[in-house]
Design an enzyme around this catalytic site. Structure first.
Site, short mmCIF file in Angstrom:
data_model
loop_
_atom_site.label_atom_id
_atom_site.label_comp_id
_atom_site.label_asym_id
_atom_site.label_seq_id
_atom_site.Cartn_x
_atom_site.Cartn_y
_atom_site.Cartn_z
N ASP A 108 -13.87 -5.23 -1.87
CA ASP A 108 -13.74 -5.16 -0.42
C ASP A 108 -15.09 -5.56 0.18
OD1 ASP A 108 -11.15 -4.20 -0.76
OD2 ASP A 108 -11.81 -2.11 -0.74
N ASP A 126 0.87 -1.18 0.00
CA ASP A 126 0.00 0.00 0.00
C ASP A 126 0.90 1.22 0.00
OD1 ASP A 126 -2.27 -1.55 0.15
OD2 ASP A 126 -2.40 -1.45 2.34
#
Length: 253
Positions: free
Chosen positions: A130, A11
């Site tokens: 997600d 990330d």
């Protein structure tokens, strides 16, 4: 049987790798190019970069990161985070990405999946989902897990495949960053209905967790972050463990 893949996830925020829990409480984990090169040497099968700041300014930074990484690393690179258009995809693929990952934009504009697959080939298009458990099902959330969509995660994965997705990157929001194992019920529910690979994400804390996602969860690949970033385990150690449990994995000589 195809080899099971182990994929570190990086990330990236303001040009640095960070890690948090359920998308918040971020802490610094290092330089993306250095980490990518280390994971490549250790035997990673692919790398996923997610730009979690994803402002226009940051997209330029991300393209620069990808360009540098692609000169050091010779395994597939998948890049996502805030991609909203074919132009965004083109920028990253030109910089050296092999695949692009779309999430929120695919929910608001599902046709983006088809347009991307048509232009670049479906092997290039990864749809990231997600999902948060709600009773006996899972709801899709967007905007880094903050915004409920009302979409059922299993149904959305099936639709994404129909539209041209080449892979599904499936993150359990409930498990993300907690290091207590993947949501293998979710992985199995989605994977059993698709003909494209599912990458399980969210929850890796030990080599056994990765094994369970590939075995019980029937995932084709596993994504992990903090288990690798902070040196708890090397990719080589994890892959040797998976091999010892009878899973087909690629080992470095």
């Amino acid at each position: 049987m195809l080899n099971k893949r182990v994929i570190p996830c990086l990330d990236v925020n303001n040009g640095r790798v960070v890690k948090g829990t359920s998308f918040v409480n971020l802490r610094d984990a290092g330089d993306p190019v250095e980490l990518a090169a280390r994971y490549y040497r250790e035997g990673a099968d692919e790398l996923v970069f997610l730009d979690i700041s994803a402002t226009t300014e940051e997209r330029k930074t991300m393209a620069e990161v990808v360009e540098k990484v692609s000169k050091e690393v010779f395994i597939p690179l998948c890049v996502g985070g805030g991609l909203r258009s074919i132009a965004d995809m083109t920028t990253l693929l030109r910089a050296g990405a092999d695949k692009v990952s779309v999430n929120s934009a695919a929910v608001s504009d599902p046709d983006l999946i088809s347009r991307g697959a048509e232009k670049f080939g479906r092997q290039c298009i990864v749809v990231a989902i997600d999902a948060k458990r709600e009773g006996n099902s899972w709801q899709v959330y967007t905007h880094s897990g903050k915004k409920p969509t009302g979409l059922d995660a299993v149904e959305w994965a099936m639709k994404a495949e129909q539209l041209g997705a080449g892979e599904i990157l499936l993150t359990s929001i409930d498990a993300d960053g907690k290091n207590t194992g993947y949501d293998n019920e979710l992985n199995r529910e989605v994977g059993s209905r698709l003909n494209i690979p599912v990458i399980a994400s969210g929850g890796a804390g030990s080599p056994e967790d990765l094994y369970n996602a590939l075995d019980k969860g029937q995932a084709d690949a596993v994504l992990a972050a903090s288990i690798f970033h902070y040196g708890r385990y090397s990719i080589a150690e994890v892959k040797k463990y998976l091999k010892s449990k009878g899973l087909p994995v690629r080992l470095e000589n």
